[in-house]
Design a protein around this motif. Structure first.
Motif, short mmCIF file in Angstrom:
data_model
loop_
_atom_site.label_atom_id
_atom_site.label_comp_id
_atom_site.label_asym_id
_atom_site.label_seq_id
_atom_site.Cartn_x
_atom_site.Cartn_y
_atom_site.Cartn_z
N PRO A 57 0.79 -1.76 0.18
CA PRO A 57 -0.12 -0.36 0.00
C PRO A 57 0.53 1.31 -0.23
CG PRO A 57 -0.17 -0.83 2.22
CD PRO A 57 0.51 -1.82 1.21
N GLN A 58 0.05 2.33 -0.96
CA GLN A 58 0.88 3.45 -0.55
C GLN A 58 1.16 4.73 0.65
OE1 GLN A 58 -1.14 5.73 -3.79
NE2 GLN A 58 0.15 7.86 -2.34
N GLN A 59 2.94 4.28 1.15
CA GLN A 59 2.95 5.09 2.39
C GLN A 59 3.31 6.59 2.02
OE1 GLN A 59 5.34 2.35 3.93
NE2 GLN A 59 4.05 0.65 3.89
N TYR A 60 2.74 7.25 1.99
CA TYR A 60 3.18 8.50 1.40
C TYR A 60 1.64 8.99 0.72
CZ TYR A 60 3.58 7.26 -3.38
OH TYR A 60 3.36 7.20 -4.46
N ASP A 61 1.62 10.44 0.85
CA ASP A 61 0.88 11.59 0.73
C ASP A 61 1.60 12.08 -0.53
OD1 ASP A 61 -0.65 13.20 0.56
OD2 ASP A 61 -0.49 14.34 2.32
N ARG A 62 0.83 12.02 -1.83
CA ARG A 62 1.19 12.17 -2.89
C ARG A 62 0.88 14.02 -2.82
NH1 ARG A 62 0.05 9.44 -7.82
NH2 ARG A 62 -0.83 11.34 -10.15
N SER A 63 0.41 14.44 -2.74
CA SER A 63 0.57 15.93 -1.96
C SER A 63 1.82 16.29 -1.64
CB SER A 63 -0.88 16.68 -1.54
OG SER A 63 -0.58 16.66 0.06
N ILE A 64 2.53 16.48 -0.75
CA ILE A 64 3.51 16.34 -0.58
C ILE A 64 4.49 16.12 -1.30
CG2 ILE A 64 5.37 15.72 1.42
CD1 ILE A 64 2.82 15.39 3.35
N VAL A 65 4.55 14.63 -1.91
CA VAL A 65 6.03 14.60 -3.10
C VAL A 65 5.27 16.18 -4.90
CG1 VAL A 65 5.85 12.76 -5.05
CG2 VAL A 65 5.26 12.36 -2.68
N THR A 66 4.12 16.30 -4.51
CA THR A 66 3.70 16.97 -5.53
C THR A 66 4.53 18.82 -5.44
OG1 THR A 66 1.30 17.65 -5.04
CG2 THR A 66 2.07 15.62 -6.45
N ASP A 67 3.98 18.85 -3.88
CA ASP A 67 4.66 20.30 -3.61
C ASP A 67 5.43 20.09 -3.28
OD1 ASP A 67 1.68 21.43 -3.01
OD2 ASP A 67 1.44 20.47 -0.60
N SER A 68 6.29 19.92 -2.92
CA SER A 68 7.93 19.71 -2.84
C SER A 68 8.18 19.16 -4.06
CB SER A 68 8.50 17.97 -2.26
OG SER A 68 8.15 18.23 -1.14
N ALA A 69 7.06 18.56 -5.57
CA ALA A 69 8.40 19.22 -6.88
C ALA A 69 8.13 20.38 -7.14
CB ALA A 69 7.56 17.80 -7.59
N MET A 70 7.15 21.69 -6.17
CA MET A 70 6.85 22.21 -7.43
C MET A 70 7.78 23.22 -7.05
SD MET A 70 2.76 24.35 -6.83
CE MET A 70 2.86 23.85 -5.16
N HIS A 71 7.81 22.95 -5.46
CA HIS A 71 8.73 23.83 -5.10
C HIS A 71 10.32 23.76 -6.00
CE1 HIS A 71 6.09 26.07 -2.29
NE2 HIS A 71 5.75 24.27 -2.37
#
Length: 87
Positions: free
Chosen positions: A21-35
């Motif tokens: 199962p996915q064990q990370y928050d997808r929005s945190i990953v996309t926010d990090s990439a955005m920055h």
């Protein structure tokens, strides 16, 4: 005495792999990439830096987004969703 041979048993899942199962928050990953993309630019941000900042393994990143471009598209969708929710 009975000589018993040990046999290995393989479980075949009909061509499908059972993923964890996915064990990370997808929005945190996309926010990090955005920055990262905003500060360094898309082309000058290596995948290794995205992996380092998000804490994901490369296989997880590629499994979730397919490619660096896939991550960019997910990031843009996330960003536009955030903008739409503010109006």
């Amino acid at each position: 005495m009975v000589d018993r041979q040990q046999k290995q048993v393989r479980i075949i899942t009909c061509g499908t792999e059972m993923a964890r199962p996915q064990q990370y928050d997808r929005s945190i990953v996309t926010d990090s990439a955005m920055h990262l993309f905003w500060h360094k630019g898309y082309y000058t941000t290596p995948v290794s830096e995205i992996i380092k900042i998000t804490g994901l393994q490369a296989v997880s990143l590629y499994s979730a987004f397919g490619s660096k471009e896939g991550l960019l598209l997910a990031m843009l969708n996330h960003y536009t969703d955030q903008l739409a929710s503010r109006t």
